[in-house]
Write an enzyme that holds these catalytic residues in place. Structure first.
Site, mmCIF file in Angstrom:
data_model
loop_
_atom_site.group_PDB
_atom_site.id
_atom_site.type_symbol
_atom_site.label_atom_id
_atom_site.label_comp_id
_atom_site.label_asym_id
_atom_site.label_seq_id
_atom_site.Cartn_x
_atom_site.Cartn_y
_atom_site.Cartn_z
ATOM 1 N N ARG A 104 0.841 -1.184 0.000
ATOM 2 C CA ARG A 104 0.000 0.000 0.000
ATOM 3 C C ARG A 104 0.887 1.249 0.000
ATOM 4 N NH1 ARG A 104 -5.058 1.855 -1.214
ATOM 5 N NH2 ARG A 104 -6.089 2.945 0.505
ATOM 6 N N THR A 164 -9.515 0.359 -10.309
ATOM 7 C CA THR A 164 -8.602 -0.419 -9.490
ATOM 8 C C THR A 164 -8.651 -1.709 -10.244
ATOM 9 O OG1 THR A 164 -9.082 0.692 -7.412
ATOM 10 C CG2 THR A 164 -8.479 -1.612 -7.228
ATOM 11 N N THR A 217 -4.003 -0.593 -7.189
ATOM 12 C CA THR A 217 -4.779 0.587 -7.592
ATOM 13 C C THR A 217 -3.906 1.821 -7.704
ATOM 14 O OG1 THR A 217 -6.775 1.855 -7.029
ATOM 15 C CG2 THR A 217 -5.329 1.309 -5.211
ATOM 16 N N ASN A 243 -6.068 4.362 -7.274
ATOM 17 C CA ASN A 243 -7.279 4.921 -6.669
ATOM 18 C C ASN A 243 -8.292 5.326 -7.728
ATOM 19 O OD1 ASN A 243 -8.911 5.366 -4.527
ATOM 20 N ND2 ASN A 243 -8.172 7.414 -4.067
ATOM 21 N N GLY A 287 -13.573 -1.166 -7.031
ATOM 22 C CA GLY A 287 -14.871 -0.536 -6.772
ATOM 23 C C GLY A 287 -14.938 0.261 -5.488
ATOM 24 N N GLY A 288 -13.780 0.730 -4.965
ATOM 25 C CA GLY A 288 -13.831 1.487 -3.716
ATOM 26 C C GLY A 288 -14.526 0.645 -2.649
HETATM 27 O O1 DON Z 1 -7.950 1.048 -1.659
HETATM 28 C C1 DON Z 1 -9.086 1.495 -1.764
HETATM 29 O O2 DON Z 1 -9.980 1.260 -0.985
HETATM 30 C C2 DON Z 1 -9.452 2.370 -2.934
HETATM 31 N N1 DON Z 1 -8.433 3.270 -3.154
HETATM 32 C C3 DON Z 1 -9.826 1.555 -4.114
HETATM 33 C C4 DON Z 1 -10.221 2.415 -5.274
HETATM 34 C C5 DON Z 1 -11.065 1.725 -6.251
HETATM 35 O O3 DON Z 1 -11.388 0.577 -6.094
HETATM 36 C C6 DON Z 1 -11.504 2.502 -7.420
HETATM 37 N N2 DON Z 1 -12.111 1.634 -8.383
HETATM 38 N N3 DON Z 1 -13.120 1.451 -8.804
#
Ligand code: DON
Length: 599
Positions: A112, A408, A426, A428, A500-501
């Site tokens: 990370r 991501t 990702t 982000n 997908g955040g």
């Molecule tokens: O690590 C995370 O939780 C986010 N930065 C992930 C971002 C993400 O999945 C965007 N995509 N759709």
């Protein structure tokens, strides 16, 4: 390979049709698109690679066929995606690689991003006290110290068998010789033009100086090829202390970003113990192996599965079941909001949150018939199941921007010996910060995953997060990425993960429920309608494929259902193992045409 095949055939047909017919062909409805989705997983008797991009899956297969194991192949896929999927694949970002070796060893490579030394709790707060969310999401101030090069190398050294230069060869080739721009990539670059055109190097490389790439054109990335060559030759140290580091730090200094040579030299990928939890479901013993902090994903998924233990789950298209799962998500996200953060910086009550007795307390707060109100549902108190209490709850109901077409990317690999990798990484938002360094790679905007202002939801995903997740030098922002591996009666059974955040957590949870509870065929599992509740805002987001009758009944029970046509929840790239034949069943998510290749 099928979804990709369908996408290619569709693109070819579209390109060969006259203009009017093209318009008609493109006008197919979401429901018609869903009808075209593959109904069965791709089968392989030995090995399987599933990723967002066919060229990246091929890179993994190439390495497997050269004798590499799943980790060698995963590292090849990771570097290949950095070339062919610039919205998310990266060396300028970070992520998590979960591995389970056939001999039973498990490991979690945490690569990370970290906050730079100059990062501070209030770095995005203006003089008037308001949050500058643009600074947290676009350009040089939004960038965390990238971890991918270090993470890939650490994974390879710990669990792989091949040399970095060998597994990076496909990526270098793709960057140097170029590859045909797919319809999907052309569309994605066009959609991200407003972001990319703000940065001269991004504009030149990814927008062809404003002319835009058309499907079928070749995208060559010579600067990226040179950077990858250097990493292949000198190892990840080159990225952190060599010419690549100097190029990145110089660009940061020039553009008033914070990351310095010292930040880069100090970056470390970490080997952590994955979270593990056992469940007895319908007479079988399941073990879920998933992501520990700084991901919130493993805790959330295990807590959710604990809450659902003993609940009569029927199908994810059954109203009563959806109600239970949605109410579970609401509580899990309330807990995430209060307690989850980088555990190297503060105590995270992982043990309490994943304790089945704590889950029973949470379950008891669910009314089986009526939706709760998120205003009234607060985080629980896992302290009784833990030696130390967690943080304080921050509450807010700011308007999020959920499910944007950000990126991501997740990929899953299983080799002939049964070694398995689930990797999610990702930058982000789609194309990250929008800024590309002279080394030819995009930089992340992962700083927005921190609590940029306590009590205020973050910009990209509307997540309310705790004080424990505020910015500090060297700290990792809280993530939702949830690479997960499942064992059935001790044997490898399922490898999953998603972008997908926050919807990652829901998408992964639903894929696990479909697999472990309902025994679904993997492709049917991945295709099935998805839904998501993140506590705040108080809405149940559902894909439009959720049957109308279910939606209506959920609303009658008090759920605020928000339908999301064309705005998919997650992009799960999974592999199931047939317990009788050991066949590898690759389920690529058709929502954004993933690619499963097996042999
Ligand atoms: O690590 C995370 O939780 C986010 N930065 C992930 C971002 C993400 O999945 C965007 N995509 N759709």
């Amino acid at each position: 390979m099928r979804p990709r095949f369908i996408a290619v055939v569709t693109a070819v047909l579209l390109l060969t049709l006259p203009a009017k017919a093209q318009q008609q062909a493109r006008a197919s409805s979401p429901a018609e698109e869903v009808q075209k989705w593959p109904k069965e997983a791709v089968r392989g008797s030995k090995a399987m690679v599933v990723s967002d991009e066919e060229l990246a899956s091929q890179a993994g297969i190439e390495i497997l066929k050269k004798g590499g194991n799943a980790v060698d192949a995963a590292v090849a896929v990771g570097f290949a995606l950095a070339v062919v999927e610039p919205a998310a694949g990266n060396i300028g970002g970070g992520g998590f690689l979960l591995v389970r070796m056939a001999d039973g060893r498990t490991g979690f490579v945490d690569y990370r991003e970290t906050a730079p030394a100059r990062g501070s709790r209030d770095m995005y707060i203006r003089a008037d006290g308001s949050l500058d969310s643009a600074a947290a999401t676009v350009g040089y101030l939004s960038v965390g110290v990238p971890g991918t090069a270090a993470g890939m190398e650490l994974a390879l050294k710990t669990y792989g068998t091949m040399k970095l230069a060998d597994v990076m060869a496909p990526a270098i080739r793709l960057a140097e010789e170029g590859f045909p721009v797919s319809e999907k990539l052309a569309r994605s670059l066009r959609a991200s033009r407003p972001l990319l055109q703000r940065f001269s190097t991004s504009r030149r490389i990814f927008l062809k100086d404003g002319a835009l790439y058309q499907p079928g054109e070749t995208l060559r990335q010579p600067e990226l090829a040179t950077t990858l060559r250097r990493i292949a030759k000198y190892g990840a140290a080159e990225f952190y202390r060599g010419e690549t580091a100097r190029g990145l730090a110089d660009e940061m200094a020039r553009m008033s970003g914070f990351i310095t040579l010292e930040d880069l030299a100090g970056y470390q990928a970490k080997l952590r113990e994955p979270l593990r939890a056992k469940f007895r479901i319908r007479g079988e013993e399941w073990e879920v192996i998933s992501a520990p902090p700084p991901s919130s994903g493993g805790v959330a998924v295990i807590e959710a599965l604990n809450i659902l233990q003993g609940v009569d789950l029927k199908s994810l298209e059954d109203t009563q079941t959806v109600h239970w799962v949605a109410e579970t998500m609401r509580r899990v996200f309330a807990d995430r909001s209060a307690y989850l953060a980088d555990a190297d910086f503060s105590h995270v009550p992982v043990r309490g949150l994943t304790d089945p007795r704590y889950a029973a307390e949470r379950r008891a707060t669910i009314d089986p018939q009526r939706a709760s109100s998120s205003e009234q549902i607060r985080a629980g108190n896992p302290a009784a199941y833990e030696s130390n209490a967690g943080g304080e709850l921050e509450t807010s109901t700011g308007a999020p921007e959920p499910l944007r077409d950000g990126q991501t990317t997740h990929f899953s690999v299983v080799d002939a010996a049964g070694n398995a990798v689930a990797n999610t990484y990702t930058i982000n938002n789609g194309y990250g910060s929008g800024a590309t360094v002279p080394g030819g790679f995009l930089l992340n905007d992962t700083m927005d995953d921190f609590t940029t202002q306590p009590g205020v939801p973050n910009k990209l995903f509307g997540l309310v997060q705790s004080d424990a997740n505020t910015i500090a030098p060297g700290k990792r922002p809280l993530s939702s990425m949830t690479p997960t591996i499942v064992l059935r009666d001790g044997q490898l059974s399922f490898v999953t993960g998603s972008p997908g955040g926050p919807t990652i957590i829901s998408a992964v949870l639903l894929s696990l429920i479909n697999w472990m509870y309902f025994g679904m065929e993997p492709q049917a599992d991945i295709n099935a309608p998805r839904f998501h509740h993140q506590w705040m805002p108080d809405e149940l987001v559902a894909e439009f494929t959720l049957p109308e009758a279910v939606r209506a009944e959920l609303e009658r029970r008090g759920h605020k259902v928000k339908s999301v046509p064309w705005r998919w929840i997650g992009q799960v790239e999974a592999i199931g193992i047939n317990p009788k034949t050991s066949e590898r069943l690759g389920a690529a998510d058709p929502r954004r045409s993933g690619a499963a290749i097996g042999y």
